[in-house]
Structure formats: C-alpha cells, structure tokens
Design a protein around this motif. Structure first.
Motif, PDB file in Angstrom:
ATOM      1  N   SER A 197       0.759  -1.315   0.013  1.00 13.56           N
ATOM      2  CA  SER A 197      -0.155  -0.601  -0.487  1.00 13.56           C
ATOM      3  C   SER A 197       0.419   1.087   0.290  1.00 13.56           C
ATOM      4  CB  SER A 197      -1.408   0.060   0.741  1.00 13.56           C
ATOM      5  OG  SER A 197      -0.148  -0.173   2.472  1.00 13.56           O
ATOM      6  N   GLU A 198       1.961   1.302   0.288  1.00 14.33           N
ATOM      7  CA  GLU A 198       2.824   2.442  -0.102  1.00 14.33           C
ATOM      8  C   GLU A 198       2.739   2.994  -1.431  1.00 14.33           C
ATOM      9  OE1 GLU A 198       6.921   1.189   0.907  1.00 14.33           O
ATOM     10  OE2 GLU A 198       6.260   1.525   3.142  1.00 14.33           O
ATOM     11  N   LYS A 199       2.640   2.465  -2.197  1.00 14.93           N
ATOM     12  CA  LYS A 199       2.201   3.320  -3.845  1.00 14.93           C
ATOM     13  C   LYS A 199       1.252   4.078  -3.672  1.00 14.93           C
ATOM     14  CE  LYS A 199      -0.685  -0.579  -5.362  1.00 14.93           C
ATOM     15  NZ  LYS A 199       0.023  -1.255  -6.976  1.00 14.93           N
ATOM     16  N   THR A 200       0.214   3.858  -2.824  1.00 16.80           N
ATOM     17  CA  THR A 200      -0.958   4.912  -2.059  1.00 16.80           C
ATOM     18  C   THR A 200       0.208   6.539  -2.065  1.00 16.80           C
ATOM     19  OG1 THR A 200      -1.241   4.599  -0.411  1.00 16.80           O
ATOM     20  CG2 THR A 200      -2.708   3.244  -1.585  1.00 16.80           C
ATOM     21  N   LEU A 201       1.430   6.487  -1.207  1.00 18.22           N
ATOM     22  CA  LEU A 201       1.358   7.626  -0.860  1.00 18.22           C
ATOM     23  C   LEU A 201       3.067   7.893  -1.658  1.00 18.22           C
ATOM     24  CD1 LEU A 201       1.005   8.361   3.076  1.00 18.22           C
ATOM     25  CD2 LEU A 201      -0.019   9.243   0.865  1.00 18.22           C
ATOM     26  N   SER A 202       3.283   8.765  -2.393  1.00 13.24           N
ATOM     27  CA  SER A 202       4.670   9.738  -3.110  1.00 13.24           C
ATOM     28  C   SER A 202       5.159  10.051  -2.455  1.00 13.24           C
ATOM     29  CB  SER A 202       4.132  10.113  -4.332  1.00 13.24           C
ATOM     30  OG  SER A 202       5.149   9.942  -4.753  1.00 13.24           O
ATOM     31  N   HIS A 203       6.311  10.016  -1.599  1.00 13.80           N
ATOM     32  CA  HIS A 203       6.758  10.817  -0.614  1.00 13.80           C
ATOM     33  C   HIS A 203       7.348  12.356  -1.999  1.00 13.80           C
ATOM     34  CE1 HIS A 203       9.649  12.186   1.802  1.00 13.80           C
ATOM     35  NE2 HIS A 203      10.907  12.653   1.122  1.00 13.80           N
ATOM     36  N   THR A 204       7.559  11.407  -2.986  1.00 13.86           N
ATOM     37  CA  THR A 204       8.297  13.059  -4.188  1.00 13.86           C
ATOM     38  C   THR A 204       7.289  13.739  -4.094  1.00 13.86           C
ATOM     39  OG1 THR A 204       9.850  11.342  -4.933  1.00 13.86           O
ATOM     40  CG2 THR A 204       9.048  12.942  -6.328  1.00 13.86           C
ATOM     41  N   HIS A 205       5.941  13.230  -4.032  1.00 11.69           N
ATOM     42  CA  HIS A 205       4.374  14.283  -4.449  1.00 11.69           C
ATOM     43  C   HIS A 205       4.511  15.092  -3.737  1.00 11.69           C
ATOM     44  CE1 HIS A 205       0.915  15.760  -6.547  1.00 11.69           C
ATOM     45  NE2 HIS A 205       0.432  15.270  -5.578  1.00 11.69           N
ATOM     46  N   VAL A 206       4.858  14.253  -2.005  1.00  9.45           N
ATOM     47  CA  VAL A 206       4.266  14.849  -1.191  1.00  9.45           C
ATOM     48  C   VAL A 206       5.600  15.908  -0.900  1.00  9.45           C
ATOM     49  CG1 VAL A 206       4.979  15.366   1.686  1.00  9.45           C
ATOM     50  CG2 VAL A 206       4.001  12.911   0.574  1.00  9.45           C
ATOM     51  N   LYS A 207       6.549  16.031  -0.888  1.00  4.32           N
ATOM     52  CA  LYS A 207       7.398  17.124  -1.520  1.00  4.32           C
ATOM     53  C   LYS A 207       7.085  18.040  -1.990  1.00  4.32           C
ATOM     54  CE  LYS A 207      12.209  16.049  -0.866  1.00  4.32           C
ATOM     55  NZ  LYS A 207      13.400  15.546  -1.806  1.00  4.32           N
ATOM     56  N   GLN A 208       6.666  18.051  -3.387  1.00  2.00           N
ATOM     57  CA  GLN A 208       6.724  18.538  -4.288  1.00  2.00           C
ATOM     58  C   GLN A 208       5.059  19.687  -3.888  1.00  2.00           C
ATOM     59  OE1 GLN A 208       5.585  16.311  -7.530  1.00  2.00           O
ATOM     60  NE2 GLN A 208       7.810  16.207  -8.324  1.00  2.00           N
TER      61      GLN A 208
ATOM     62  N   GLY B 298      -4.515   7.770  11.496  1.00  2.00           N
ATOM     63  CA  GLY B 298      -3.238   7.350  10.225  1.00  2.00           C
ATOM     64  C   GLY B 298      -3.374   7.408   8.925  1.00  2.00           C
ATOM     65  N   LEU B 299      -2.900   6.793   8.477  1.00  2.00           N
ATOM     66  CA  LEU B 299      -2.030   7.459   7.299  1.00  2.00           C
ATOM     67  C   LEU B 299      -2.912   6.605   6.423  1.00  2.00           C
ATOM     68  CD1 LEU B 299       2.215   7.618   6.983  1.00  2.00           C
ATOM     69  CD2 LEU B 299       0.253  10.110   7.533  1.00  2.00           C
ATOM     70  N   LYS B 300      -3.139   7.506   4.623  1.00  3.80           N
ATOM     71  CA  LYS B 300      -3.393   6.619   3.728  1.00  3.80           C
ATOM     72  C   LYS B 300      -2.933   5.510   3.382  1.00  3.80           C
ATOM     73  CE  LYS B 300      -5.325   9.586   0.553  1.00  3.80           C
ATOM     74  NZ  LYS B 300      -6.755   9.159   0.281  1.00  3.80           N
ATOM     75  N   ASN B 301      -1.212   5.307   3.564  1.00  2.00           N
ATOM     76  CA  ASN B 301      -1.655   3.302   2.978  1.00  2.00           C
ATOM     77  C   ASN B 301      -0.520   3.121   4.950  1.00  2.00           C
ATOM     78  OD1 ASN B 301       0.596   4.844   4.979  1.00  2.00           O
ATOM     79  ND2 ASN B 301       2.059   4.720   3.190  1.00  2.00           N
ATOM     80  N   SER B 302      -1.906   3.451   5.410  1.00  2.00           N
ATOM     81  CA  SER B 302      -1.687   1.929   6.632  1.00  2.00           C
ATOM     82  C   SER B 302      -2.631   0.920   6.463  1.00  2.00           C
ATOM     83  CB  SER B 302      -2.795   3.045   8.029  1.00  2.00           C
ATOM     84  OG  SER B 302      -1.893   4.280   8.395  1.00  2.00           O
TER      85      SER B 302
END
Length: 321
Positions: free
Chosen positions: A28-39, A99-103
């Motif tokens: 489920s990690e693909k539901t959150l992108s750290h790169t996109h978060v930074k952008q 929690g987070l979306k990918n929890s």
C-alpha cells in the motif's frame, strides 16, 4: 581470533533476529508518494499551509474508510460459515482515522455469545467492552484449545479457500498476526485482540476530543516511518508514537488533553448509557482546552520535549505527570 568469532556469532544472531521479525512488504506504500509530498509542500507559502496540504493529501478519506469496512465484511463473511458466532472488527487507523492513507487494515477476529457481541465503529461507540462468556464456539473441533499460531493457521486456510491472498503468512510476536493483501491493501488479522480494541477507542476519543491530535500524529508517524524508525525489531510501533504524542499533549501548560485516568473515570460514571447517548454525554463532560498553540509550535516543542526527556520514567502514565 576469539574476538572475531564472537563478532561473527553476534552478526549471525542479529541476522536471524532480523529475519524473524521482518514484517512484510508494504504493497500500500504506492498510495503515498514521498516525491509528490515534497512537491506539494514546496509550493506552500507557510508552515501552516504545509500542514494543511500534508494533512489533506495523507489522511484517510471517506472512500478509503468505506473500502476498509467492506474488506472487513468480506473477511468476516469468509469465516462465518465455519463458526457459530464470530465477527471481524476493524481496529487502528481505520476506526480512529488518525493514520495515513497507506496504513495497514488492522482486523481482529472475535468469537462471542449472542449476548456479548462487540461493536467498534464510529457509528456505535463503546468504551467498556464486556468479557466473552463463551469462547471457541467453532465448528472446527477444539479451536479454542489451539495456540494463537495454530488458530491463525486455521483462519489462513479458510481465507485461502475463500479466494483470498495465497501468499499470506503468519508474523510471530506477543500477539501474532496473519498478514495478507486484499484489494492492494496490506491487512493484519489478529485473534481476540482486546488490547487493540481498547487502544483503538482511546485513539478515537482523543481524536474527537482535540482536533490537533490527528494532524500532529499523522505528520509524526509519517516522519518516523520515512526515517525507518517505526516497525520491526528495536523500533517504535505506531501505537507507541501515539502514546508519545498523547503524553506530550497532556503535559502542555495548559494541557491540551486530559489524563488517561480522567478519561477512564468519566467513562465508568456513565458506562450504563446507550452508545449514542453515552458518546454525547461523555464528550460533554470535558471542557475545551485553553491551550492555543499552533501545530507549528507543537511540532517544534514535541522534539524539544523528548530530546530532554528522562527515558528512565514511564511515558504516558495514567495521571500524565
């Protein structure tokens, strides 16, 4: 030579421990992108705006919760033909919404008598779960006499037969879990996990009592996970991070949250009320916090607080002192 052998043995022990406690891949990690978060955060003009954008992007939506509830129901349906009285309850972030979306989708398999069916949802809130009077009412002979791991093996077979993830596996621990994936979400199934039900309710109530709890915890758990400080051997658990947040908020001046002791005492006073009335009366007994610190201030103070904390003391005691 002796020292080299000793070091080699230590390395082998560490590797074996690591293999034993490795949790699982997070599909489920693909539901959150750290790169996109930074952008997203780089486009913000203030820290306050960054919190709002981060919270909006990472939090569980109503649609996410609906999917998790349907997964819970599908798992329950797979078990019910084989058990006289059972349920599968959502726990963790799927209920508290902290929690987070990918929890992970945390689930607890429960057996119960007709009179003691448990509920754990935002629509039917109950703190004081009653103890089960009848256990092991399964058509599978001797289910209640099996060890937790053996019970999970049986449940794993039932899920596989029902068409669920064939690659599911049992993760050892104090409370072992059956890990599987469904609808591209990681799922953790435990058995009769009362502590998960209680801790979920505490998380839910803290979230409902104070609106700053969710964004503060969500940011911190993301930070802990990104820096690989959460999960696995010798690392924080998500609930441990929650307790760090709660104790920090309880010890602010003035406090942002009441003590756990205070919450329990108030719950006992009105525990005979129906769920809806109970919830309303329960929350109405608390005054709004007089603390007006912003999320930006709280984040900074959180790290300062625990940088100077004496870890010989218990964190988050009942009286929060």
């Amino acid at each position: 030579m002796k020292r080299m052998l000793c070091n080699l043995q230590c390395d082998v022990i560490k590797k074996n421990l690591f293999r034993k406690f490795v949790r699982k891949p997070h599909y489920s990690e693909k539901t959150l992108s750290h790169t996109h978060v930074k952008q997203l955060l780089q486009k913000c003009r203030s820290v306050t705006e960054q919190f709002e954008v981060f919270n909006s992007y990472t939090q569980l939506t109503d649609e996410d919760i609906s999917i998790r509830k349907s997964i819970c129901k599908e798992v329950e349906n797979a078990f019910q033909p084989h058990f006289l009285h059972c349920s599968v309850e959502l726990t963790g972030s799927s209920v508290s919404r902290l929690g987070l979306k990918n929890s992970d989708v945390d689930l607890s398999f429960q057996t119960f008598s007709n009179e003691t069916k448990k509920h754990n949802s935002t629509d039917d809130i109950c703190i004081d779960f009653k103890e089960d009077t009848k256990m092991g009412n399964s058509s599978f002979a001797g289910f209640s006499q099996l060890t937790p791991k053996e019970k999970l093996c049986h449940l794993k077979t039932l899920l596989t037969d029902a068409g669920f993830d064939k690659q599911s596996k049992i993760i050892p621990g104090v409370c072992p879990i059956l890990y599987f994936t469904h609808r591209n979400l990681a799922c953790d199934l435990s058995i009769e996990n009362k502590s998960a039900l209680y801790s979920t309710n505490l998380m839910l109530f803290c979230n409902m009592l104070e609106k700053r709890v969710a964004p503060l915890y969500r940011f911190l758990i993301y930070w802990f996970k990104y820096h690989k400080l959460c999960g696995g051997i010798s690392k924080f658990k998500s609930y441990a991070v929650f307790l760090l947040v709660i104790y920090f908020l309880q010890t602010r001046n003035p406090p942002i949250l009441p003590t756990v002791e205070d919450m329990i005492q108030r719950a006992e006073i009105i525990s005979d009320k129906s769920s809806v009335t109970y919830a309303n009366e329960y929350f109405n007994t608390f005054e709004n916090s007089k603390n007006s610190e912003s999320l930006e201030e709280l984040i900074k103070e959180f790290f300062c607080f625990y940088a100077k904390f004496s870890y010989s003391k218990a964190i988050c005691p009942l009286v929060a002192r």
